[in-house]
Design a protein around this motif. Structure first.
Motif, PDB file in Angstrom:
ATOM      1  N   THR A  29       0.795  -1.081   0.009  1.00 46.77           N
ATOM      2  CA  THR A  29      -0.062  -0.072  -0.079  1.00 46.77           C
ATOM      3  C   THR A  29       0.906   1.248  -0.074  1.00 46.77           C
ATOM      4  O   THR A  29       0.440   2.160  -0.416  1.00 46.77           O
ATOM      5  CB  THR A  29      -0.995  -0.038   1.067  1.00 46.77           C
ATOM      6  OG1 THR A  29      -0.103  -0.180   2.259  1.00 46.77           O
ATOM      7  CG2 THR A  29      -1.933  -1.147   1.178  1.00 46.77           C
ATOM      8  N   GLY A  30       1.948   1.180   0.562  1.00 45.11           N
ATOM      9  CA  GLY A  30       2.764   2.415   0.532  1.00 45.11           C
ATOM     10  C   GLY A  30       2.229   3.292   1.658  1.00 45.11           C
ATOM     11  O   GLY A  30       1.159   3.342   1.987  1.00 45.11           O
ATOM     12  N   ARG A  33      -0.952   5.667   0.792  1.00 47.72           N
ATOM     13  CA  ARG A  33      -2.064   5.153   0.663  1.00 47.72           C
ATOM     14  C   ARG A  33      -2.550   4.540   1.852  1.00 47.72           C
ATOM     15  O   ARG A  33      -3.985   4.385   2.130  1.00 47.72           O
ATOM     16  CB  ARG A  33      -1.719   3.937  -0.463  1.00 47.72           C
ATOM     17  CG  ARG A  33      -3.229   3.296  -0.867  1.00 47.72           C
ATOM     18  CD  ARG A  33      -2.667   2.322  -2.116  1.00 47.72           C
ATOM     19  NE  ARG A  33      -4.235   1.543  -2.259  1.00 47.72           N
ATOM     20  CZ  ARG A  33      -4.071   0.626  -2.986  1.00 47.72           C
ATOM     21  NH1 ARG A  33      -3.105   0.252  -3.772  1.00 47.72           N
ATOM     22  NH2 ARG A  33      -5.256  -0.103  -3.370  1.00 47.72           N
TER      23      ARG A  33
END
Length: 184
Positions: A29-30, A33
C-alpha cells in the motif's frame, strides 16, 4: 516431528498462504495510501461510534488497523496493516498477525483500533520489537462504542475496539496477536 505437530504446521501454513493470496487490500500500500485508508477508517469509526472520538482525544496514541482478514478451519490466522497516530499524525506503520487454534470454521474481515490510554502503555508498544496483545487489553464492542464512559477507560492501559465486521467465523479458540513495526 509428531503427527499432531505436522498437522498444526501444515494447517498454519495453509491458512497463511490463503491469507497471503487473498485480495484483502493490505499488501503493497505504501505510506500515502495507508494513511488514506487510516483516515477513512478513523472517520468511519468516529461517525458511527461518536464515543470513540472522545476516547481518541484522551488517548496518548491510537493504532488504526483498517482491514484485518481472518480465516480458520481448526487452525486459523489473521493479518492486516495499519498506522500508529499520535495527536492524529502518523508516526509509525505496523502489521498485525494473529494465530488461533481450536474449534473454528469460517472467514471474516474487520477493522480495529488500539487506544493507548497511558503514556507507559504507548511507550512499551513503541519500544518493543514485536508487541503481543495480552490480558491487560480491554475489548470494546460496537454496542459500547456510542457510550464509552469512565468505567471503560479508567483502569485499562490499552483498549481495543473492533468494528466493521463482515463474514462469519464460528467456534471457540485460543488466540495470540502480534504487532510489528513495518516500512510500508
Amino acid at each position: 516431528m509428531t503427527i499432531l505437530n505436522r498437522r498444526v504446521f501444515l494447517g498454519a501454513s495453509a491458512s497463511a498462504l490463503a491469507l497471503g493470496g487473498c485480495a484483502n487490500g493490505v499488501g503493497g500500500t505504501g505510506g500515502p495510501r495507508m494513511d488514506s485508508r487510516v483516515d477513512a477508517t478513523r472517520d468511519f469509526l468516529f461517525s458511527r461510534y461518536p464515543g470513540t472520538r472522545d476516547l481518541a482525544q484522551k488517548a496518548f496514541g491510537v493504532l488504526y488497523m483498517p482491514l484485518m482478514t481472518e480465516a480458520g478451519f481448526g487452525i486459523g490466522a489473521a493479518y492486516g496493516k495499519g498506522a500508529l497516530r499520535i495527536n492524529d499524525v502518523t508516526v509509525d506503520y505496523y502489521s498485525a498477525t494473529r494465530a488461533t487454534i481450536g474449534l473454528q470454521i469460517g472467514a471474516q474481515q474487520y477493522a480495529h483500533a488500539l487506544f493507548f490510554m497511558t503514556e507507559a502503555a504507548l511507550g512499551d508498544f513503541r519500544r518493543a520489537s514485536g508487541w503481543a496483545a495480552s490480558a491487560d487489553i480491554r475489548y470494546a464492542t460496537p454496542n459500547e462504542g456510542a457510550s464509552i464512559g469512565k468505567e471503560t477507560t479508567e483502569y485499562a492501559p490499552v483498549i481495543a475496539f473492533v468494528f466493521g465486521q463482515s463474514g462469519l467465523i464460528l467456534g471457540a479458540t485460543l488466540a495470540g496477536s502480534k504487532y510489528s513495526r513495518i516500512i510500508p
